[in-house]
Design a protein around this motif. Structure first.
Motif, PDB file in Angstrom:
ATOM      1  N   VAL B 102       0.843  -1.189   0.000  1.00 13.59           N
ATOM      2  CA  VAL B 102       0.000   0.000   0.000  1.00 13.59           C
ATOM      3  C   VAL B 102       0.887   1.251   0.000  1.00 13.59           C
ATOM      4  CG1 VAL B 102      -1.714   1.305   1.319  1.00 13.59           C
ATOM      5  CG2 VAL B 102      -1.864  -1.198   1.199  1.00 13.59           C
ATOM      6  N   LYS B 103       1.901   1.239   0.839  1.00 12.16           N
ATOM      7  CA  LYS B 103       2.807   2.389   0.904  1.00 12.16           C
ATOM      8  C   LYS B 103       3.467   2.637  -0.448  1.00 12.16           C
ATOM      9  CE  LYS B 103       6.693   4.398   3.407  1.00 12.16           C
ATOM     10  NZ  LYS B 103       7.748   4.260   4.411  1.00 12.16           N
ATOM     11  N   LYS B 104       3.866   1.548  -1.087  1.00 12.19           N
ATOM     12  CA  LYS B 104       4.535   1.683  -2.388  1.00 12.19           C
ATOM     13  C   LYS B 104       3.611   2.365  -3.412  1.00 12.19           C
ATOM     14  CE  LYS B 104       6.538  -1.416  -5.872  1.00 12.19           C
ATOM     15  NZ  LYS B 104       7.711  -0.702  -6.385  1.00 12.19           N
ATOM     16  N   ILE B 105       2.368   1.893  -3.457  1.00 12.88           N
ATOM     17  CA  ILE B 105       1.417   2.497  -4.405  1.00 12.88           C
ATOM     18  C   ILE B 105       1.263   3.988  -4.140  1.00 12.88           C
ATOM     19  CG2 ILE B 105      -1.053   2.619  -5.023  1.00 12.88           C
ATOM     20  CD1 ILE B 105      -1.145  -0.449  -4.623  1.00 12.88           C
ATOM     21  N   LEU B 106       1.038   4.337  -2.877  1.00 10.85           N
ATOM     22  CA  LEU B 106       0.710   5.726  -2.561  1.00 10.85           C
ATOM     23  C   LEU B 106       1.922   6.646  -2.625  1.00 10.85           C
ATOM     24  CD1 LEU B 106      -1.878   5.248   0.335  1.00 10.85           C
ATOM     25  CD2 LEU B 106      -2.303   5.658  -2.090  1.00 10.85           C
ATOM     26  N   CYS B 107       3.123   6.085  -2.417  1.00 14.63           N
ATOM     27  CA  CYS B 107       4.308   6.943  -2.459  1.00 14.63           C
ATOM     28  C   CYS B 107       4.862   7.082  -3.874  1.00 14.63           C
ATOM     29  CB  CYS B 107       5.400   6.393  -1.535  1.00 14.63           C
ATOM     30  SG  CYS B 107       4.934   6.530   0.199  1.00 14.63           S
ATOM     31  N   GLU B 108       4.597   6.080  -4.723  1.00 18.33           N
ATOM     32  CA  GLU B 108       5.216   6.123  -6.049  1.00 18.33           C
ATOM     33  C   GLU B 108       4.316   6.732  -7.122  1.00 18.33           C
ATOM     34  OE1 GLU B 108       6.776   2.300  -7.058  1.00 18.33           O
ATOM     35  OE2 GLU B 108       8.278   2.351  -5.436  1.00 18.33           O
TER      36      GLU B 108
END
Lengths: 593, 593
Positions: B102-108
């Motif tokens: 989830v973090k990857k999606i929202l940060c990238e």
């Protein structure tokens, strides 16, 4: 009246240059809510009337009123019936000597002249009330009258209008509009559209946005009117639908957009190509071994099929000439042969084809289609889509015929809605079945369960298109759209072999964060037709074009002198065989019959 | 959702084929009234979100929600601000290992990508609330996220859009539409138009009727776009306004008609010819004996005049280059010379003309115009109408300049309305002052008190035209129309020397009992501009054309291959000097700057 109202409206808004960047839409919309059902007094100094003709009741007895209207009817120089947009009212023509001038005006004015009368609301004498007329309890005792405009002899009476030919009605459209039915249809349409707006805007926060009608040609937009511009060789187009703008508004974050939009389709003079929806029975297997030529032909082809519908009680109510006219309709408009089959063998229609249906096939047909004794089967064969189209049309025609003979088949008060889904995304091209074309348009999204088939078996992919059907008539359709630029490019370029350059602005827009989105378009004309029971969409449009796209009232389209074309850098290319037509351009106009 | 709603709507209507000839409009309209402010639940299975971004408050605490929106802003990979049409909401990016995907999606995801997040509404930690943000008390603790569409690198940031050139904004209109200001303008416009409709339809029984946009050329309709038809040499036109249809609807008894209509005016690339309204002082007498050439010239002509306006505090706030740019504006757009005069003689502007104004004239001017010490007089001379136009424009320009320097001249919250009446019915023709032309259009009715002058002194006849002005800007106009065919024929044929054959359908309609009638048209674009404070009408239209009539997003108008013109029987007449242009048609497109 207007400025007072505008002032009130503007006063209720936030200050325009305050900009209020933290004001949210929700609270603003509440501030804009006008307390709505309150009556606001009429302040218009141009209006002479105190009341409308249709609104007077016993509660107005004794009031001095001024009314304006058309003379609908005059009886023995004693009564007039006056009509305005609100209704009818009876006016008593004064008979005493002192009012001779008033009597003269009211007795001599031709029917459909416009008069203004002032007088007193009185009750009708006992026994003379008319309970069928909303104003039937009262009449107007006239004191003064004024002829506002006289009417020349009409080409025919207003109440007879609907019986006249459509061409005549269109030529004198402004008279046709005075008929009860046209007033009813157009006013109902206005209120229906208003209810739609209230539902969308007030209940669901939709935003009403007008999109341009001068636009660029879309690929495959062969039915778009072209408009020359003042730049040599450059043309606008009238868009067939605002679908590209819809998508761009979604990309632009204008979520919940709607519009009552004009769609321009240059259909030329082609017949109605709209296939109607229908249920059918497939009876191909019964005829696998038939000797009837056109059935054989059809079944020998890969998409070939034999289809039939059963008309219950058809044998009882349909005459031979009805069946022949149905067959002619199928032949003329669909190029399809249609065969009637009667369950009772003793009904012989002298048709060589009918005789070729063997007894065995006949009884199998009766079993399969559950045909009652007095039913008629209409049978056709050919390509699946065409067979369905023709039978759908014939089914509706038969229903009209049977209802005209007194059968009650369809409850006119019943509104039956149906969603049609799971359309194919692609169809084989008519002219080249090896290639694909979009079943609807290239922006329709594939069904999520079928996306994996796009690269392997595109013909098997279902679309996220949906149609809405009301009482058997398609009244709207829409789809979930492709929001992914890569997918859109793949479908356009690889599957459909379209030139993507023409749509570069749309593809670019999808690349900039287009949200998933979809929509629906309702055909307003047809919907209002179904609701009002009007026989044609021309009865729910104020100024319709004729079948051939002509405005019979003003004679549009019309010829233009070459100097008026000069600013647009175009000239007419006269077809070789039209020199006669060209030279007759200045002759008087004859409406099409 | 739609079919359910349609069903409800249709169910509430009278049965369509019942026809109910005695049903009156009034009772029908009551039956159609939908109880309106009730919220109807969302039943749309295509919608993933449970709430909109802008609606969440403390009352939603603890709720599991799914939101969709654009990534507006990201802070240190800890917070996201998500935006939809309803507002903004803060999203907390999970930092624990288990939520790495989830973090990857929202940060990238790049800014302006579209994401869907699901999570819980929680309160912000004490001290971190944002009272300026409607959702500022809460944030979303995200559990799952999905990237719905990624966004390529934008040509510039959304929030900077309004600072960009208009051409760039128009080219990427779908991005510009995401800005707060465009969303605000278009949604306000939608609500204002809805209020107008509610006022007219629901409170006053007006009927909303769409009139055709494919029509016949009107006499003098030089600004109407032409549309070739499939009949050789025959053309439709896009009407400049629905005024002929308005009249025909009145003849047709469709009393209380309104329409939100498109008006098509092919203005070519002419500058704005709309004269602005203004108050002025006539100072011709001061300069009767002037030696200044252009003043002398003007006063020697019959319509010549010298006019001036005084800009209070102008000497204090306007710079020399401001005055020069005002003079340039007058020269470029109105071909008028403008002279600044300062009350203090020691302000010398090195202008030979300024020096020519003698001391005596200067003091007379100061007395007459009540000029304060720091005022500036702008003076012009010439034909009355032109002099008024240029000073009106300069007055508004000066107000803009002074307000930009901090002066408060106009209260932006104040809406001042003004009716302008008693216009002349005719003006002398510009090219031939011996003949008459209509001041507005030939259908305007003469003032009832002046009708006797029509045959003797037509120039003295006032019209029943009226204009509505808001804060100095004309926002609408209308008139009482001629309903008498004889009078209309006399004005068209005898006074204006027009070819009445072109209007035979209208004259015939007047002959069949046309009622007295009138109307008004409001310029919606300009009105919404004034209410929102937008600098240009292009800021209140979703997809406007550029100054030169181009759609910079799609590149319309565009060239078409000759075969697409063939069905319309036209070909391009290339101007002799445009061969170079013709050959460059297939080159890449460069937006106008």
């Amino acid at each position: 009246m207007f400025s007072c109202w505008l002032s009130r409206l503007c006063g209720g808004l936030s200050t325009p240059t305050g900009r209020v960047t933290h004001l949210i839409q929700g609270s603003l919309s509440r501030r804009l809510m006008l307390s709505s059902q309150r009556r606001i007094p009429e302040l218009n100094s141009f209006v002479a009337r105190t009341n409308t003709c249709g609104e007077l009741r016993s509660s107005h007895l004794g009031q001095e009123v001024t009314l304006c209207g058309w003379i609908q009817y005059r009886r023995q120089n004693i009564f007039l019936v006056l009509r305005d947009f609100h209704g009818l009212v009876q006016v008593v023509i004064p008979q005493d000597e002192s009012a001779a001038s008033v009597k003269k005006i009211l007795c001599e004015a031709p029917m459909e002249s416009v008069v203004q009368v002032s007088g007193t609301v009185i009750s009708r004498p006992p026994g003379q009330e008319n309970p069928k007329m909303p104003t039937g309890e009262i009449e107007i005792k006239v004191k003064s009258a004024q002829l506002l405009n006289t009417c020349k002899k009409l080409p025919f009476e207003i109440k007879d209008f609907v019986k006249k030919t459509e061409a005549l009605r269109l030529q004198y459209r402004y008279l046709d509009l005075r008929s009860f039915q046209m007033q009813y249809n157009l006013r109902l349409r206005s209120r229906m559209v208003m209810k739609m707006r209230e539902y969308l805007c007030n209940l669901h926060g939709f935003v009403d946005i007008e999109t341009p009608t001068l636009f660029k040609r879309t690929p495959g937009g062969a039915k778009e009117f072209v408009i020359p511009s003042r730049e040599p060789g450059k043309f606008y187009c009238l868009p067939q639908s605002p679908q590209q703008f819809k998508q761009l508004l979604m990309v632009g974050g204008l979520d919940r957009y709607f519009q009552v939009a004009r769609c321009y389709r240059d259909e030329g003079s082609r017949p109605d190509r709209q296939p109607e929806f229908t249920q059918i029975v497939d009876i191909s297997d019964v005829f696998r071994n038939t000797k009837v030529g056109f059935l054989q032909d059809a079944l020998s082809k890969p998409q070939g099929t034999v289809k039939a519908i059963c008309i219950s009680e058809g044998a009882k109510y349909l005459k031979r000439k009805d069946i022949e006219s149905l067959r002619k309709l199928a032949a003329d408009h669909f190029n399809q042969e249609v065969l009637p089959v009667f369950p009772k063998a003793n009904r012989n229609w002298n048709s060589p084809v009918a005789k070729s249906i063997m007894e065995e096939q006949r009884s199998e047909l009766i079993r399969l289609m559950e045909i009652q004794e007095d039913g008629v089967v209409l049978l056709t064969a050919g390509e699946h889509r065409k067979a369905c189209s023709v039978l759908g049309k014939l089914r509706l025609e038969c229903a009209d015929l049977l209802e005209a003979r007194g059968l009650v088949l369809r409850d006119p008060a019943l509104f039956s809605f149906l969603w049609v889904v799971d359309f194919p995304l692609f169809l084989p091209k008519e002219e080249n079945p090896g290639e694909l074309e979009s079943a609807h348009h290239p922006f329709t999204a594939p069904h999520p369960s079928d996306i994996h088939l796009l690269h392997t078996e595109p013909k098997q992919v279902r679309s996220q298109h949906y149609d809405l059907v009301l009482n058997g008539n398609e009244i709207g359709g829409g789809s979930i759209r492709i929001h992914d630029a890569e997918l859109q490019r793949y479908i356009l370029a690889t599957l459909l072999k379209e030139d993507v350059k023409l749509l570069s602005h749309l593809l670019q827009a999808l690349d900039f964060g287009a949200p998933p989105h979809g929509g629906i378009a309702l055909g307003l004309d047809r919907l209002i037709c179904l609701v009002t029971g009007a026989p044609s969409i021309r009865d729910v449009i104020a100024f319709p074009k004729s079948f051939r796209g002509h405005d019979l009232m003003s004679n549009a389209p019309d010829s233009l002198p070459p100097e008026e074309l000069k600013p647009y850098h175009i000239q007419v290319s006269w077809p070789a065989d039209s020199e006669a037509e060209k030279s007759s351009l200045n002759q008087p106009y004859h409406p099409e019959s």
